[in-house]
Structures are given as C-alpha cells and as structure tokens.
Design a protein around this motif. Structure first.
Motif, short mmCIF file in Angstrom:
data_model
loop_
_atom_site.label_atom_id
_atom_site.label_comp_id
_atom_site.label_asym_id
_atom_site.label_seq_id
_atom_site.Cartn_x
_atom_site.Cartn_y
_atom_site.Cartn_z
N HIS A 264 0.91 -1.27 0.07
CA HIS A 264 0.11 0.05 -0.08
C HIS A 264 0.95 1.24 -0.05
O HIS A 264 1.90 1.21 0.64
N LYS B 272 -12.32 5.98 2.59
CA LYS B 272 -12.87 6.10 1.34
C LYS B 272 -12.95 7.38 0.60
O LYS B 272 -12.94 7.55 -0.71
N ASP C 35 -13.06 9.07 -4.03
CA ASP C 35 -12.53 7.80 -4.27
C ASP C 35 -11.12 7.53 -3.94
O ASP C 35 -10.13 7.29 -4.57
N ASN D 194 -8.14 5.80 -2.73
CA ASN D 194 -7.55 4.48 -3.33
C ASN D 194 -6.09 4.44 -2.54
O ASN D 194 -5.10 4.97 -2.80
N ASP E 288 -2.97 2.32 -4.21
CA ASP E 288 -2.13 3.09 -5.32
C ASP E 288 -1.81 4.55 -4.86
O ASP E 288 -1.19 5.02 -5.59
#
Length: 215
Positions: A7, A80, A102, A104, A107
């Motif tokens: 991560h 999130k 969104d 993430n 990434d």
C-alpha cells in the motif's frame, strides 16, 4: 490472488487520529470536518442554480443535508473519502467544501472535489483552500491527485491552475450533465520526492461557477 505491491498509504493511517482541521497559509481559512451544525449551510449552498448545474445534484431538504454530513463522516471512517467544510477562520462562517473522493490507499490515488457558496466567490477561497488540502494530501502520502472539470467551466479551470494543478489533457465526452455529455479537463498533482511531510494543525475571482467541480 496476493498483491505484490505494498500500500502506498497503509490502511488505518488516516483514521488513527481524528480528521484534522486544515488552515490556509495566511490563516484566514479553516477546513473543518463536516458536522451536523454545517447541515444548514450545505442545504443553502445547493439552492444555487450554478452549483446544482455543475454537480448535477439537488438537495431539497435539511434532512438530506444532515444525511450528507453523516455520509461524509462515514467516508472518513472507512478511508474512502474525506470531506471538509471551508470556513472563515475568524468566525467559523461556512464558505464552501473541499473533498478527496474515491480514495485508493493501495495506489495512493484520489480525486479532488469542491464548491464555493455564492457569497464567497471571487475572493480566492477555492484556490487557497485547494492548496491547503493538496499540501495535506501529498504530505500524508497520496501519490496522485486528479482534478476534473467540464471544459465549459472556465472558472474551475482557473482555480486548478492557481492552486498548481497543470492541465494534463482532455477526456472526451466523459461526464453527463443535465444538458448532455461534457468533455472534461484533467488537471493533476503528483507527489514530489523531496516534499516535507505535512504536520497537522488541529483546532478542536472566478464567476458564479467558481469551484463547481462535477462530483
């Protein structure tokens, strides 16, 4: 199947502490975690036709605004999404909203979202608040922040450029508004290898389209 990359941001990194209050470099604006006390201001913001147009959303009742606040709080808890209400630091008056959508963590990616209330436009609120949010996001480890807006939204383009988001390109016919499909400009900030990690500060002239990011 096992993932062979680590991560970029370790899960739990954000939520091990309360959502921080961010300040602009000049100290005039504070970005606060959404609270139920902000619900009226959120509802009022969505009565503006320009904001509704660029976001393709409406908000008819105060209950909907309260639900928006609860959803924003849950987004932080789940890592999130992260929403902030932009306020005047001196008196707490709500002026707008900034967001990472969104998110993430694997990434290290997120999308920028924002709006500014009609009475606060033309005062540099959006680029100043966006700069504060960007510094925090890159400081905690996000690798890439994408900011998209309709090519017809010249004011939002100016906000992005003022906040240091260069134009990367155009996504053709990629966002549906109430009047049809819009091409979208893509602006981006990417992590600088030498950037100094962000230290939290905890606190217990565009047109009417300023900072109306389609979200």
């Amino acid at each position: 199947m096992p993932i062979e990359i680590k991560h970029v941001i370790t899960p739990g990194t954000l939520t091990r502490t309360p959502q921080p209050t961010l300040r602009t470099p000049d100290g005039e604006l504070a970005l606060q975690a959404p609270a139920l006390s902000h619900a009226q201001a959120v509802h009022d913001a969505f009565q503006d036709p320009a904001l509704r147009y660029w976001h393709a959303r409406s908000m008819e009742s105060l209950d909907e605004a309260r639900a928006w606040v609860v959803e924003a709080q849950e987004g932080w808890r789940r890592e999130k999404a992260a929403q902030w209400i932009v306020t005047r630091a001196s008196d707490g008056t709500p002026l707008g909203r900034m967001a990472l959508r969104d998110m993430n963590l694997l990434d290290g990616l997120a999308e920028i979202g924002y709006w500014v209330m009609p009475q606060a436009r033309g005062q540099g609120v959006a680029p100043m608040a966006l700069t504060a949010l960007t510094d925090w996001a890159l400081g905690v480890g996000f690798h890439r922040l994408d900011l998209e807006h309709s090519t017809r939204n010249e004011a939002s383009c100016r906000v992005a450029l003022k906040a240091g988001y260069p134009l990367e390109g155009t996504r053709r016919s990629s966002a549906l508004h109430t009047d049809g499909w819009h091409d979208m400009h893509v602006h981006v900030r990417i992590q600088d290898a030498g950037r100094t990690p962000w230290t939290p500060v905890l606190q217990g002239r565009p047109s009417d389209a300023e900072a109306q990011k389609h979200s």
